[in-house]
Scaffold this motif. Structure first.
Motif, PDB file in Angstrom:
ATOM      1  N   LEU A 190      -8.245  33.640 -24.246  1.00 33.40           N
ATOM      2  CA  LEU A 190      -8.273  34.089 -22.879  1.00 33.40           C
ATOM      3  C   LEU A 190      -8.034  35.427 -22.692  1.00 33.40           C
ATOM      4  O   LEU A 190      -8.662  35.906 -21.870  1.00 33.40           O
ATOM      5  N   ALA A 191      -7.144  35.955 -23.453  1.00 33.56           N
ATOM      6  CA  ALA A 191      -6.748  37.457 -23.414  1.00 33.56           C
ATOM      7  C   ALA A 191      -7.958  38.470 -23.834  1.00 33.56           C
ATOM      8  O   ALA A 191      -7.956  39.553 -23.475  1.00 33.56           O
ATOM      9  N   GLY A 192      -8.762  37.676 -24.526  1.00 37.36           N
ATOM     10  CA  GLY A 192      -9.811  38.539 -25.094  1.00 37.36           C
ATOM     11  C   GLY A 192     -11.221  38.530 -24.063  1.00 37.36           C
ATOM     12  O   GLY A 192     -12.237  38.956 -24.476  1.00 37.36           O
ATOM     13  N   VAL A 193     -11.115  37.962 -22.998  1.00 40.78           N
ATOM     14  CA  VAL A 193     -12.269  37.697 -22.168  1.00 40.78           C
ATOM     15  C   VAL A 193     -12.579  39.221 -21.554  1.00 40.78           C
ATOM     16  O   VAL A 193     -11.750  39.958 -21.093  1.00 40.78           O
ATOM     17  N   PRO A 194     -13.648  39.740 -21.812  1.00 44.06           N
ATOM     18  CA  PRO A 194     -13.844  41.270 -21.632  1.00 44.06           C
ATOM     19  C   PRO A 194     -13.793  41.656 -20.235  1.00 44.06           C
ATOM     20  O   PRO A 194     -14.386  40.863 -19.128  1.00 44.06           O
ATOM     21  N   ARG A 195     -13.214  42.755 -19.821  1.00 44.33           N
ATOM     22  CA  ARG A 195     -12.852  43.087 -18.429  1.00 44.33           C
ATOM     23  C   ARG A 195     -13.888  44.014 -17.977  1.00 44.33           C
ATOM     24  O   ARG A 195     -14.137  45.048 -17.954  1.00 44.33           O
ATOM     25  N   GLU A 206     -13.600  29.712 -18.234  1.00 48.06           N
ATOM     26  CA  GLU A 206     -12.503  29.326 -19.259  1.00 48.06           C
ATOM     27  C   GLU A 206     -11.646  28.478 -18.884  1.00 48.06           C
ATOM     28  O   GLU A 206     -10.905  27.544 -19.259  1.00 48.06           O
ATOM     29  N   TYR A 207     -10.643  28.884 -17.834  1.00 47.97           N
ATOM     30  CA  TYR A 207      -9.814  27.920 -17.095  1.00 47.97           C
ATOM     31  C   TYR A 207     -10.382  26.573 -16.701  1.00 47.97           C
ATOM     32  O   TYR A 207      -9.629  25.415 -17.159  1.00 47.97           O
ATOM     33  N   LEU A 209     -12.903  25.002 -18.404  1.00 52.27           N
ATOM     34  CA  LEU A 209     -13.248  24.305 -19.514  1.00 52.27           C
ATOM     35  C   LEU A 209     -11.893  23.835 -20.243  1.00 52.27           C
ATOM     36  O   LEU A 209     -11.816  22.568 -20.569  1.00 52.27           O
ATOM     37  N   LEU A 210     -10.830  24.442 -19.989  1.00 52.83           N
ATOM     38  CA  LEU A 210      -9.379  24.006 -20.559  1.00 52.83           C
ATOM     39  C   LEU A 210      -9.046  22.992 -19.796  1.00 52.83           C
ATOM     40  O   LEU A 210      -8.639  22.134 -20.252  1.00 52.83           O
ATOM     41  N   ARG A 211      -9.097  23.009 -18.608  1.00 52.15           N
ATOM     42  CA  ARG A 211      -8.583  21.875 -17.589  1.00 52.15           C
ATOM     43  C   ARG A 211      -9.561  20.768 -17.524  1.00 52.15           C
ATOM     44  O   ARG A 211      -8.805  19.614 -17.720  1.00 52.15           O
ATOM     45  N   LEU A 212     -10.604  20.875 -17.957  1.00 47.00           N
ATOM     46  CA  LEU A 212     -11.690  19.601 -18.551  1.00 47.00           C
ATOM     47  C   LEU A 212     -10.922  19.072 -19.759  1.00 47.00           C
ATOM     48  O   LEU A 212     -11.053  17.734 -19.829  1.00 47.00           O
ATOM     49  N   LEU A 213     -10.626  19.999 -20.699  1.00 44.66           N
ATOM     50  CA  LEU A 213     -10.016  19.176 -22.013  1.00 44.66           C
ATOM     51  C   LEU A 213      -8.576  18.809 -21.619  1.00 44.66           C
ATOM     52  O   LEU A 213      -8.494  17.570 -22.338  1.00 44.66           O
ATOM     53  N   VAL A 214      -7.913  19.170 -20.804  1.00 45.00           N
ATOM     54  CA  VAL A 214      -6.519  18.573 -20.460  1.00 45.00           C
ATOM     55  C   VAL A 214      -6.731  17.344 -19.929  1.00 45.00           C
ATOM     56  O   VAL A 214      -6.291  16.326 -20.277  1.00 45.00           O
ATOM     57  N   ARG A 215      -7.787  17.187 -18.777  1.00 43.47           N
ATOM     58  CA  ARG A 215      -7.942  15.882 -18.377  1.00 43.47           C
ATOM     59  C   ARG A 215      -8.478  14.931 -19.208  1.00 43.47           C
ATOM     60  O   ARG A 215      -8.420  13.553 -19.111  1.00 43.47           O
ATOM     61  N   ALA A 216      -9.366  15.395 -20.066  1.00 42.49           N
ATOM     62  CA  ALA A 216     -10.128  14.487 -21.058  1.00 42.49           C
ATOM     63  C   ALA A 216      -8.917  13.838 -22.299  1.00 42.49           C
ATOM     64  O   ALA A 216      -9.042  12.574 -22.197  1.00 42.49           O
ATOM     65  N   TYR A 217      -8.077  14.668 -22.580  1.00 37.02           N
ATOM     66  CA  TYR A 217      -6.983  14.249 -23.310  1.00 37.02           C
ATOM     67  C   TYR A 217      -6.117  13.297 -22.636  1.00 37.02           C
ATOM     68  O   TYR A 217      -5.681  12.245 -23.124  1.00 37.02           O
ATOM     69  N   GLN A 218      -5.827  13.406 -21.261  1.00 39.86           N
ATOM     70  CA  GLN A 218      -4.707  12.619 -20.733  1.00 39.86           C
ATOM     71  C   GLN A 218      -5.514  11.302 -20.545  1.00 39.86           C
ATOM     72  O   GLN A 218      -4.798  10.247 -20.206  1.00 39.86           O
ATOM     73  N   ARG A 219      -6.770  11.143 -20.340  1.00 34.97           N
ATOM     74  CA  ARG A 219      -7.418  10.112 -20.118  1.00 34.97           C
ATOM     75  C   ARG A 219      -8.412   9.531 -21.464  1.00 34.97           C
ATOM     76  O   ARG A 219      -9.513   8.838 -21.363  1.00 34.97           O
ATOM     77  N   ARG A 220      -7.707   9.820 -22.558  1.00 34.57           N
ATOM     78  CA  ARG A 220      -8.399   9.737 -23.914  1.00 34.57           C
ATOM     79  C   ARG A 220      -8.782   8.130 -24.221  1.00 34.57           C
ATOM     80  O   ARG A 220      -9.863   7.846 -24.500  1.00 34.57           O
ATOM     81  N   ASP A 221      -7.883   7.520 -23.648  1.00 31.79           N
ATOM     82  CA  ASP A 221      -8.071   5.767 -24.013  1.00 31.79           C
ATOM     83  C   ASP A 221      -9.298   5.386 -23.064  1.00 31.79           C
ATOM     84  O   ASP A 221      -9.768   4.288 -23.467  1.00 31.79           O
ATOM     85  N   GLU A 222      -9.698   6.158 -22.189  1.00 31.00           N
ATOM     86  CA  GLU A 222     -10.867   5.575 -21.557  1.00 31.00           C
ATOM     87  C   GLU A 222     -12.240   6.054 -22.051  1.00 31.00           C
ATOM     88  O   GLU A 222     -13.305   5.927 -21.601  1.00 31.00           O
ATOM     89  N   LEU A 223     -12.211   7.095 -22.968  1.00 32.32           N
ATOM     90  CA  LEU A 223     -13.338   7.778 -23.568  1.00 32.32           C
ATOM     91  C   LEU A 223     -13.970   6.731 -24.616  1.00 32.32           C
ATOM     92  O   LEU A 223     -13.366   6.276 -25.294  1.00 32.32           O
ATOM     93  N   PRO A 224     -15.457   6.977 -24.724  1.00 31.23           N
ATOM     94  CA  PRO A 224     -15.966   6.512 -25.832  1.00 31.23           C
ATOM     95  C   PRO A 224     -15.221   7.189 -27.166  1.00 31.23           C
ATOM     96  O   PRO A 224     -14.963   8.402 -27.291  1.00 31.23           O
ATOM     97  N   ALA A 225     -15.308   6.229 -28.520  1.00 33.94           N
ATOM     98  CA  ALA A 225     -14.620   6.516 -29.476  1.00 33.94           C
ATOM     99  C   ALA A 225     -14.956   8.152 -30.099  1.00 33.94           C
ATOM    100  O   ALA A 225     -14.172   8.754 -30.582  1.00 33.94           O
ATOM    101  N   PRO A 226     -16.485   8.415 -30.251  1.00 28.24           N
ATOM    102  CA  PRO A 226     -16.777   9.525 -30.790  1.00 28.24           C
ATOM    103  C   PRO A 226     -16.222  10.676 -29.964  1.00 28.24           C
ATOM    104  O   PRO A 226     -15.878  11.949 -30.306  1.00 28.24           O
ATOM    105  N   LEU A 227     -16.311  10.781 -28.349  1.00 26.96           N
ATOM    106  CA  LEU A 227     -15.967  11.870 -27.656  1.00 26.96           C
ATOM    107  C   LEU A 227     -14.168  11.765 -27.700  1.00 26.96           C
ATOM    108  O   LEU A 227     -13.745  12.790 -27.672  1.00 26.96           O
ATOM    109  N   ARG A 228     -13.643  10.753 -27.815  1.00 24.05           N
ATOM    110  CA  ARG A 228     -12.096  10.808 -28.032  1.00 24.05           C
ATOM    111  C   ARG A 228     -11.874  11.520 -29.225  1.00 24.05           C
ATOM    112  O   ARG A 228     -10.910  12.318 -29.233  1.00 24.05           O
ATOM    113  N   GLU A 229     -12.634  11.494 -30.311  1.00 25.91           N
ATOM    114  CA  GLU A 229     -12.251  12.135 -31.741  1.00 25.91           C
ATOM    115  C   GLU A 229     -12.649  13.669 -31.344  1.00 25.91           C
ATOM    116  O   GLU A 229     -11.716  14.416 -31.861  1.00 25.91           O
ATOM    117  N   THR A 230     -13.581  13.952 -30.747  1.00 24.18           N
ATOM    118  CA  THR A 230     -13.940  15.534 -30.413  1.00 24.18           C
ATOM    119  C   THR A 230     -12.634  16.006 -29.501  1.00 24.18           C
ATOM    120  O   THR A 230     -12.385  17.135 -29.950  1.00 24.18           O
TER     121      THR A 230
END
Length: 432
Positions: A190-195, A206-207, A209-230
């Motif tokens: 994030l520090a490298g995002v051009p000013r 970028e924030y 996308l990170l939040r989406l990843l955080v929420r996906a991980y917190q709800r990983r048991d509800e995801l399809p197996a391939p997406l959970r691996e990603t």
């Protein structure tokens, strides 16, 4: 002796165009002494500037390189020059000198020990209690990152524009402590995002996308197996190579090596090698890592194709793979490509499966470089579709094309296309 490579295969190993040019300059028998080779190795001594003589060795089985010159490039110009001599039949068959035999033996011993360590780490990682402790630490780290992201948005982005690097580095270090290395790398980025104009919008993306990843991980048991691996991979969990080779999806094809790029991260050099199946059209990414001063995996040469099985890592859009088994030697090849519209369709489908993709391999046929009215460089295909080019030095592409259509391979990102190699109907393959 091993199947002799041609000139194109050798130059495809060059880490940059300057190394390739320098190698051609020293690939002259008069510059070398004590050259020789056998089924697995090449060696020789190259006269440097002044009284310097550099001992150079090549392990053809991987390949790997050794040279006493001070260059930090792998392979250096001397190793490439020796390979060029060999490709021209100018290296005689002979018995290995002592220093070559010792180097080859040390390489074999290190490989055996590395394999043993890898097996030990894999066995430890499979221990249920170890896995549970790590999951708990990652859960805590992800929860802390979730709150940190909320704070950044709540406080506004104005302060972030003038914030020191420490703002992101401190958050990344806490994620490293939580064993969430994948997230840590993304936060540091994030520090490298051009000013530039529009910077707040880009940072907010970028924030998000990170939040989406955080929420996906917190709800990983509800995801399809391939997406959970990603999601687990993006957070920082790794899959042992032994597991990928034993259980990963295997695809046999004639894999064209379309591009290679080295980057530095966390005191490691990372080499990304891109491939595309001649029959399946499927893209693949082979990664290798090396500490400073250590050689990288160099058996996949840009501009060649190899009949091989690739074992793919699990995920919603499997891209990363391991070279599982070769069925023949590498041969020069022109990779199959697509139009600009075809690339964008392919990239959109990949993003639908994996929203956190940072780059996507591109092979574009019949495109030519051209500048816009404002001077920006693009590649344009026969239908008039265009993509912006990210190129610190565009002159090699401009020179190879000469205004004519070429095939261009590279990495497509939201910031543009980073060209890595080009194929011209008369000039052949050129590393950009």
């Amino acid at each position: 002796m091993s199947d002799r490579w041609d000139r194109q295969q050798v130059l495809g190993l060059a880490p940059d165009p300057a190394s390739a040019k320098a190698a051609v300059g020293i690939a002259k028998p008069g510059r070398w002494g004590g050259t020789g080779g056998d089924d697995e190795a090449l060696w020789g001594e190259c006269a440097g500037s002044g009284k310097s003589v550099y001992r150079t060795g090549v392990d053809l089985t991987e390949p790997a390189f050794r040279c006493t010159c001070p260059s930090r490039k792998f392979p250096c110009k001397h190793a490439l020059g020796l390979l060029l001599l060999w490709s021209e039949g100018a290296v005689p068959h002979g018995a290995r000198p002592g220093w070559v035999a010792e180097w080859i033996e040390q390489r074999r011993e290190r490989a055996d020990k590395a394999h043993e360590r890898q097996e030990h780490r894999a066995a430890k990682a499979r221990d249920p209690k170890t896995a549970e402790r790590r999951e708990a630490r990652v859960d805590d780290g992800v929860a802390e990152l979730d709150q940190w992201l909320r704070d950044q948005v709540t406080h506004g982005l104005a302060q972030a524009e003038k914030a020191p690097y420490r703002l992101w580095d401190d958050a990344a270090r806490r994620l490293v402590d939580a064993q969430a290395g994948g997230l840590a790398g993304q936060v540091r980025g994030l520090a490298g995002v051009p000013r530039r104009p529009g910077w707040p919008d880009r940072l907010l993306e970028e924030y998000a996308l990170l939040r989406l990843l955080v929420r996906a991980y917190q709800r990983r048991d509800e995801l399809p197996a391939p997406l959970r691996e990603t999601v687990r991979t993006r957070v920082g969990f790794t899959v042992p190579q032994e597991e990928v080779l034993a259980e990963g999806e295997r695809v046999r094809d004639r894999w064209c090596v379309t591009g290679s790029r080295d980057t530095a991260a966390d005191q490691l050099t990372i080499r990304r090698v891109w491939l595309r199946g001649a029959e399946t059209g499927r893209p693949a990414l082979v990664l290798s890592f090396a500490a400073p001063g250590r050689p990288l995996e160099a058996s996949l040469v840009v501009g060649t194709a190899v009949d091989a099985d690739l074992a793919f890592y699990p995920g919603a859009r499997p891209l990363r793979a391991l070279l599982a088994e070769r069925h023949g030697p590498a041969e020069p090849a022109h990779p199959p490509g697509t139009t600009i519209a075809g690339l964008l369709d392919e990239h959109a489908a990949a993003l639908a499966d994996d929203p956190w993709l940072g780059r996507w391999p591109a092979v574009l046929t019949d495109v030519r470089p051209a500048r816009t009215a404002t001077g920006e460089l693009h590649v344009i295909d026969a239908k008039g579709h265009a993509l912006p080019l990210r190129a610190a030095d565009p002159w090699r592409l401009l020179a190879v094309s000469g205004g004519e259509p070429v095939t261009v391979s590279g990495e497509w990102t939201p910031q543009g296309l980073r060209a890595l190699a080009a194929w011209h109907h008369n000039e052949g393959m050129v590393i950009l």
